[in-house]
Design a protein around this motif. Structure first.
Motif, PDB file in Angstrom:
ATOM      1  N   GLU A  29       0.825  -1.019   0.067  1.00 20.28           N
ATOM      2  CA  GLU A  29       0.052   0.073  -0.010  1.00 20.28           C
ATOM      3  C   GLU A  29       0.805   1.248  -0.022  1.00 20.28           C
ATOM      4  O   GLU A  29       0.474   2.344  -0.781  1.00 20.28           O
ATOM      5  CB  GLU A  29      -0.986  -0.241   1.254  1.00 20.28           C
ATOM      6  CG  GLU A  29      -2.012   1.225   1.260  1.00 20.28           C
ATOM      7  CD  GLU A  29      -2.916   0.999   2.194  1.00 20.28           C
ATOM      8  OE1 GLU A  29      -3.119   1.807   3.038  1.00 20.28           O
ATOM      9  OE2 GLU A  29      -3.753  -0.116   2.209  1.00 20.28           O
ATOM     10  N   VAL A  30       2.021   1.288   0.673  1.00 26.44           N
ATOM     11  CA  VAL A  30       2.808   2.544   0.982  1.00 26.44           C
ATOM     12  C   VAL A  30       3.686   2.685  -0.601  1.00 26.44           C
ATOM     13  O   VAL A  30       3.629   3.564  -0.946  1.00 26.44           O
ATOM     14  CB  VAL A  30       3.667   2.387   1.869  1.00 26.44           C
ATOM     15  CG1 VAL A  30       5.016   3.518   2.082  1.00 26.44           C
ATOM     16  CG2 VAL A  30       3.027   2.506   3.417  1.00 26.44           C
ATOM     17  N   SER A  31       4.031   1.504  -0.922  1.00 23.52           N
ATOM     18  CA  SER A  31       4.685   1.447  -2.302  1.00 23.52           C
ATOM     19  C   SER A  31       3.895   1.781  -3.366  1.00 23.52           C
ATOM     20  O   SER A  31       4.160   2.919  -4.408  1.00 23.52           O
ATOM     21  CB  SER A  31       5.176   0.009  -2.697  1.00 23.52           C
ATOM     22  OG  SER A  31       6.167  -0.444  -1.824  1.00 23.52           O
ATOM     23  N   CYS A  66      -2.910   6.651   3.228  1.00 19.21           N
ATOM     24  CA  CYS A  66      -3.245   5.114   2.957  1.00 19.21           C
ATOM     25  C   CYS A  66      -4.688   4.962   2.737  1.00 19.21           C
ATOM     26  O   CYS A  66      -5.431   5.272   3.885  1.00 19.21           O
ATOM     27  CB  CYS A  66      -2.263   4.282   3.664  1.00 19.21           C
ATOM     28  SG  CYS A  66      -0.454   4.586   3.732  1.00 19.21           S
ATOM     29  N   PRO A  67      -4.909   4.136   1.758  1.00 18.17           N
ATOM     30  CA  PRO A  67      -6.472   4.055   1.758  1.00 18.17           C
ATOM     31  C   PRO A  67      -6.887   3.081   3.038  1.00 18.17           C
ATOM     32  O   PRO A  67      -8.053   2.924   3.216  1.00 18.17           O
ATOM     33  CB  PRO A  67      -6.778   3.187   0.420  1.00 18.17           C
ATOM     34  CG  PRO A  67      -5.410   2.925  -0.101  1.00 18.17           C
ATOM     35  CD  PRO A  67      -4.275   3.909   0.772  1.00 18.17           C
ATOM     36  N   VAL A  68      -6.394   2.069   3.381  1.00 14.57           N
ATOM     37  CA  VAL A  68      -6.715   1.067   4.308  1.00 14.57           C
ATOM     38  C   VAL A  68      -5.891   1.141   5.614  1.00 14.57           C
ATOM     39  O   VAL A  68      -6.823   1.040   6.697  1.00 14.57           O
ATOM     40  CB  VAL A  68      -6.286  -0.312   3.827  1.00 14.57           C
ATOM     41  CG1 VAL A  68      -6.771  -1.416   4.695  1.00 14.57           C
ATOM     42  CG2 VAL A  68      -6.997  -0.621   2.377  1.00 14.57           C
ATOM     43  N   PHE A  69      -4.713   1.339   5.619  1.00 18.25           N
ATOM     44  CA  PHE A  69      -3.955   1.661   6.803  1.00 18.25           C
ATOM     45  C   PHE A  69      -4.414   2.863   7.123  1.00 18.25           C
ATOM     46  O   PHE A  69      -3.999   3.857   6.731  1.00 18.25           O
ATOM     47  CB  PHE A  69      -2.575   1.136   6.698  1.00 18.25           C
ATOM     48  CG  PHE A  69      -2.447  -0.493   6.536  1.00 18.25           C
ATOM     49  CD1 PHE A  69      -2.325  -1.064   7.656  1.00 18.25           C
ATOM     50  CD2 PHE A  69      -2.447  -0.815   5.232  1.00 18.25           C
ATOM     51  CE1 PHE A  69      -2.172  -2.626   7.299  1.00 18.25           C
ATOM     52  CE2 PHE A  69      -2.504  -2.236   4.966  1.00 18.25           C
ATOM     53  CZ  PHE A  69      -2.133  -3.154   5.849  1.00 18.25           C
ATOM     54  N   ILE A 118       1.570   9.512   4.315  1.00 21.78           N
ATOM     55  CA  ILE A 118       2.887   9.818   3.762  1.00 21.78           C
ATOM     56  C   ILE A 118       3.097  11.495   3.770  1.00 21.78           C
ATOM     57  O   ILE A 118       2.400  11.738   2.947  1.00 21.78           O
ATOM     58  CB  ILE A 118       3.173   9.029   2.512  1.00 21.78           C
ATOM     59  CG1 ILE A 118       3.243   7.523   2.491  1.00 21.78           C
ATOM     60  CG2 ILE A 118       4.574   9.314   1.736  1.00 21.78           C
ATOM     61  CD1 ILE A 118       2.648   6.922   1.333  1.00 21.78           C
ATOM     62  N   ALA A 119       4.014  11.616   4.241  1.00 24.34           N
ATOM     63  CA  ALA A 119       4.311  13.313   4.061  1.00 24.34           C
ATOM     64  C   ALA A 119       5.377  13.479   3.461  1.00 24.34           C
ATOM     65  O   ALA A 119       6.266  12.871   3.515  1.00 24.34           O
ATOM     66  CB  ALA A 119       4.579  13.888   5.819  1.00 24.34           C
ATOM     67  N   TYR A 120       5.438  14.426   2.341  1.00 26.39           N
ATOM     68  CA  TYR A 120       6.469  14.706   1.498  1.00 26.39           C
ATOM     69  C   TYR A 120       6.405  16.233   0.916  1.00 26.39           C
ATOM     70  O   TYR A 120       5.612  16.846   1.247  1.00 26.39           O
ATOM     71  CB  TYR A 120       6.363  13.895   0.303  1.00 26.39           C
ATOM     72  CG  TYR A 120       5.167  13.919  -0.761  1.00 26.39           C
ATOM     73  CD1 TYR A 120       5.648  14.889  -1.883  1.00 26.39           C
ATOM     74  CD2 TYR A 120       3.981  13.671  -0.644  1.00 26.39           C
ATOM     75  CE1 TYR A 120       4.423  15.444  -2.721  1.00 26.39           C
ATOM     76  CE2 TYR A 120       3.066  13.999  -1.367  1.00 26.39           C
ATOM     77  CZ  TYR A 120       3.154  14.754  -2.493  1.00 26.39           C
ATOM     78  OH  TYR A 120       2.226  15.128  -3.294  1.00 26.39           O
ATOM     79  N   PHE A 121       7.736  16.313   0.446  1.00 28.85           N
ATOM     80  CA  PHE A 121       7.982  17.437  -0.036  1.00 28.85           C
ATOM     81  C   PHE A 121       8.871  17.586  -1.447  1.00 28.85           C
ATOM     82  O   PHE A 121       9.437  16.557  -1.437  1.00 28.85           O
ATOM     83  CB  PHE A 121       8.564  18.612   0.847  1.00 28.85           C
ATOM     84  CG  PHE A 121       9.751  18.165   1.346  1.00 28.85           C
ATOM     85  CD1 PHE A 121      11.131  18.623   0.928  1.00 28.85           C
ATOM     86  CD2 PHE A 121       9.825  17.449   2.572  1.00 28.85           C
ATOM     87  CE1 PHE A 121      12.479  17.999   1.549  1.00 28.85           C
ATOM     88  CE2 PHE A 121      10.924  16.911   3.243  1.00 28.85           C
ATOM     89  CZ  PHE A 121      12.223  17.431   2.891  1.00 28.85           C
ATOM     90  N   ILE A 122       8.576  18.606  -2.140  1.00 28.30           N
ATOM     91  CA  ILE A 122       9.369  18.602  -3.568  1.00 28.30           C
ATOM     92  C   ILE A 122      10.432  19.516  -3.334  1.00 28.30           C
ATOM     93  O   ILE A 122      10.476  20.694  -3.044  1.00 28.30           O
ATOM     94  CB  ILE A 122       8.242  18.964  -4.515  1.00 28.30           C
ATOM     95  CG1 ILE A 122       7.207  17.780  -4.589  1.00 28.30           C
ATOM     96  CG2 ILE A 122       9.167  19.024  -5.987  1.00 28.30           C
ATOM     97  CD1 ILE A 122       6.201  18.356  -5.451  1.00 28.30           C
ATOM     98  N   ALA A 141       3.777   8.213   8.517  1.00 30.17           N
ATOM     99  CA  ALA A 141       3.496   8.604   9.890  1.00 30.17           C
ATOM    100  C   ALA A 141       2.043   7.825  10.248  1.00 30.17           C
ATOM    101  O   ALA A 141       1.067   7.849   9.424  1.00 30.17           O
ATOM    102  CB  ALA A 141       3.237  10.143  10.371  1.00 30.17           C
ATOM    103  N   HIS A 142       1.750   7.350  11.480  1.00 27.51           N
ATOM    104  CA  HIS A 142       0.451   7.009  11.852  1.00 27.51           C
ATOM    105  C   HIS A 142      -0.646   8.103  12.068  1.00 27.51           C
ATOM    106  O   HIS A 142      -0.099   9.353  12.639  1.00 27.51           O
ATOM    107  CB  HIS A 142       0.383   6.341  13.479  1.00 27.51           C
ATOM    108  CG  HIS A 142      -0.836   5.611  13.639  1.00 27.51           C
ATOM    109  ND1 HIS A 142      -1.948   6.324  13.992  1.00 27.51           N
ATOM    110  CD2 HIS A 142      -1.165   4.270  13.477  1.00 27.51           C
ATOM    111  CE1 HIS A 142      -2.720   5.274  14.302  1.00 27.51           C
ATOM    112  NE2 HIS A 142      -2.335   4.289  14.045  1.00 27.51           N
TER     113      HIS A 142
END
Length: 96
Positions: free
Chosen positions: A34-36, A61-64, A68-72, A83-84
């Motif tokens: 899922e994360v991938s 994440c759709p199920v868990f 995912i926090a990200y920056f460009i 992160a939870h």
């Protein structure tokens, strides 16, 4: 775009997958997939998710119960946290 995990985010990802796998065989693998898949979506369309205060973007994440926090940065998507969703909000924000 290239995807790069901060070391802390990589460790969070591994730790969460291990936790789920210990709870039920195969669950950790499902979490990793899922994360991938979320990271693949970020890589193909990094601007799809809105920029939040502080300059980061977030994909749930759709199920868990993780996001995912990200920056460009240039041509690189930097994953700052896996992160939870309800534990220690914003603990990772000093990473960028």
């Amino acid at each position: 775009m290239k995807i790069e995990f901060l070391p802390e985010a990589q460790m969070e990802f591994y730790d969460a997958a291990e936790f789920y796998e210990e709870r039920e065989i195969g669950l950790g693998r499902r979490f990793r997939v899922e994360v991938s898949e979320a990271c693949a979506a970020i890589q193909t369309q990094p601007l799809l998710w809105r920029e939040r205060e502080g300059g980061f973007r977030r994909v749930n994440c759709p199920v868990f119960p993780y996001y995912i926090a990200y920056f460009i940065r240039g041509n690189t998507v930097v994953i700052a946290a896996v992160a939870h969703g309800s534990r220690r909000p914003g603990y990772w924000r000093d990473r960028f």
